[in-house]
Design a protein around this motif. Structure first.
Motif, mmCIF file in Angstrom:
data_model
loop_
_atom_site.group_PDB
_atom_site.id
_atom_site.type_symbol
_atom_site.label_atom_id
_atom_site.label_comp_id
_atom_site.label_asym_id
_atom_site.label_seq_id
_atom_site.Cartn_x
_atom_site.Cartn_y
_atom_site.Cartn_z
ATOM 1 N N SER A 94 25.885 21.362 -6.348
ATOM 2 C CA SER A 94 25.158 20.114 -6.618
ATOM 3 C C SER A 94 25.166 19.202 -5.397
ATOM 4 N N LEU A 95 26.303 19.081 -4.740
ATOM 5 C CA LEU A 95 26.367 18.245 -3.544
ATOM 6 C C LEU A 95 25.641 18.886 -2.371
ATOM 7 N N SER A 96 25.689 20.202 -2.286
ATOM 8 C CA SER A 96 24.969 20.902 -1.223
ATOM 9 C C SER A 96 23.473 20.620 -1.328
ATOM 10 N N ALA A 97 22.941 20.617 -2.535
ATOM 11 C CA ALA A 97 21.524 20.316 -2.732
ATOM 12 C C ALA A 97 21.228 18.871 -2.351
ATOM 13 N N LEU A 98 22.117 17.967 -2.727
ATOM 14 C CA LEU A 98 21.926 16.543 -2.422
ATOM 15 C C LEU A 98 21.953 16.279 -0.920
ATOM 16 N N TYR A 99 22.932 16.842 -0.219
ATOM 17 C CA TYR A 99 23.091 16.626 1.219
ATOM 18 C C TYR A 99 22.221 17.557 2.064
ATOM 19 N N ARG A 100 21.663 18.584 1.413
ATOM 20 C CA ARG A 100 20.853 19.597 2.095
ATOM 21 C C ARG A 100 21.639 20.327 3.186
ATOM 22 N N LYS A 101 22.917 20.564 2.883
ATOM 23 C CA LYS A 101 23.796 21.371 3.727
ATOM 24 C C LYS A 101 24.932 21.856 2.855
ATOM 25 N N ALA A 102 25.634 22.871 3.313
ATOM 26 C CA ALA A 102 26.715 23.459 2.519
ATOM 27 C C ALA A 102 27.904 22.496 2.461
ATOM 28 N N ILE A 103 28.177 21.988 1.259
ATOM 29 C CA ILE A 103 29.315 21.106 1.017
ATOM 30 C C ILE A 103 30.392 21.926 0.319
ATOM 31 N N HIS A 104 31.608 21.835 0.830
ATOM 32 C CA HIS A 104 32.728 22.596 0.293
ATOM 33 C C HIS A 104 33.806 21.650 -0.235
ATOM 34 N N SER A 105 34.615 22.187 -1.119
ATOM 35 C CA SER A 105 35.716 21.434 -1.704
ATOM 36 C C SER A 105 37.032 22.133 -1.387
ATOM 37 N N VAL A 106 38.046 21.342 -1.094
ATOM 38 C CA VAL A 106 39.417 21.817 -0.878
ATOM 39 C C VAL A 106 40.254 21.330 -2.049
ATOM 40 N N VAL A 107 41.017 22.216 -2.630
ATOM 41 C CA VAL A 107 41.912 21.841 -3.724
ATOM 42 C C VAL A 107 43.195 21.278 -3.127
ATOM 43 N N ILE A 108 43.506 20.027 -3.486
ATOM 44 C CA ILE A 108 44.731 19.385 -3.009
ATOM 45 C C ILE A 108 45.794 19.435 -4.094
ATOM 46 N N GLU A 109 45.418 19.022 -5.275
ATOM 47 C CA GLU A 109 46.270 19.085 -6.466
ATOM 48 C C GLU A 109 45.393 19.537 -7.619
ATOM 49 N N ARG A 110 46.003 19.646 -8.781
ATOM 50 C CA ARG A 110 45.286 20.113 -9.978
ATOM 51 C C ARG A 110 43.925 19.452 -10.142
ATOM 52 N N ASP A 111 43.851 18.137 -10.046
ATOM 53 C CA ASP A 111 42.580 17.432 -10.179
ATOM 54 C C ASP A 111 42.376 16.449 -9.023
ATOM 55 N N LEU A 112 42.652 16.924 -7.817
ATOM 56 C CA LEU A 112 42.399 16.125 -6.612
ATOM 57 C C LEU A 112 41.755 17.042 -5.583
ATOM 58 N N ARG A 113 40.587 16.644 -5.137
ATOM 59 C CA ARG A 113 39.793 17.442 -4.204
ATOM 60 C C ARG A 113 39.353 16.597 -3.020
ATOM 61 N N ALA A 114 39.107 17.268 -1.912
ATOM 62 C CA ALA A 114 38.422 16.658 -0.772
ATOM 63 C C ALA A 114 37.178 17.488 -0.529
ATOM 64 N N VAL A 115 36.059 16.825 -0.280
ATOM 65 C CA VAL A 115 34.826 17.548 0.009
ATOM 66 C C VAL A 115 34.436 17.327 1.464
ATOM 67 N N PHE A 116 33.876 18.391 2.056
ATOM 68 C CA PHE A 116 33.566 18.350 3.477
ATOM 69 C C PHE A 116 32.395 19.270 3.790
#
Length: 90
Positions: A49-71
């Motif tokens: 969904s974010l990749s479509a919005l930004y028009r580039k490949a957006i990835h997520s890193v799992v930090i904790e159970r429900d904490l993510r960073a996207v890049f």
């Protein structure tokens, strides 16, 4: 490949709102992330969904159970976009 890193103001604002324990988790994950943003231990996955919005490949890193960073990666630059729960995906 050697990467350079840049984080958005949105990322930093979210980081400073975290409790100290979660900030420590982010710092621990950062040690791995800065060596290899796609290290298997980070459980990186593409957020369509974010990749479509930004028009580039957006990835997520799992930090904790429900904490993510996207890049995303642009050449040798890694841009960290946001930090938070799954709510940041939509």
């Amino acid at each position: 490949m050697k990467y350079s890193f840049r984080a958005s103001e949105t990322f930093w604002a979210a980081f400073y709102r975290l409790p100290d324990e979660q900030k420590d988790s982010v710092r621990r994950v950062w040690q791995v992330f800065k060596s290899d943003p796609f290290a298997p231990s980070l459980r990186v996955h593409k957020i369509h969904s974010l990749s479509a919005l930004y028009r580039k490949a957006i990835h997520s890193v799992v930090i904790e159970r429900d904490l993510r960073a996207v890049f995303y990666v642009d050449g040798n630059m890694v841009f960290t976009v946001d930090l938070g729960t799954h709510d940041i995906y939509g």
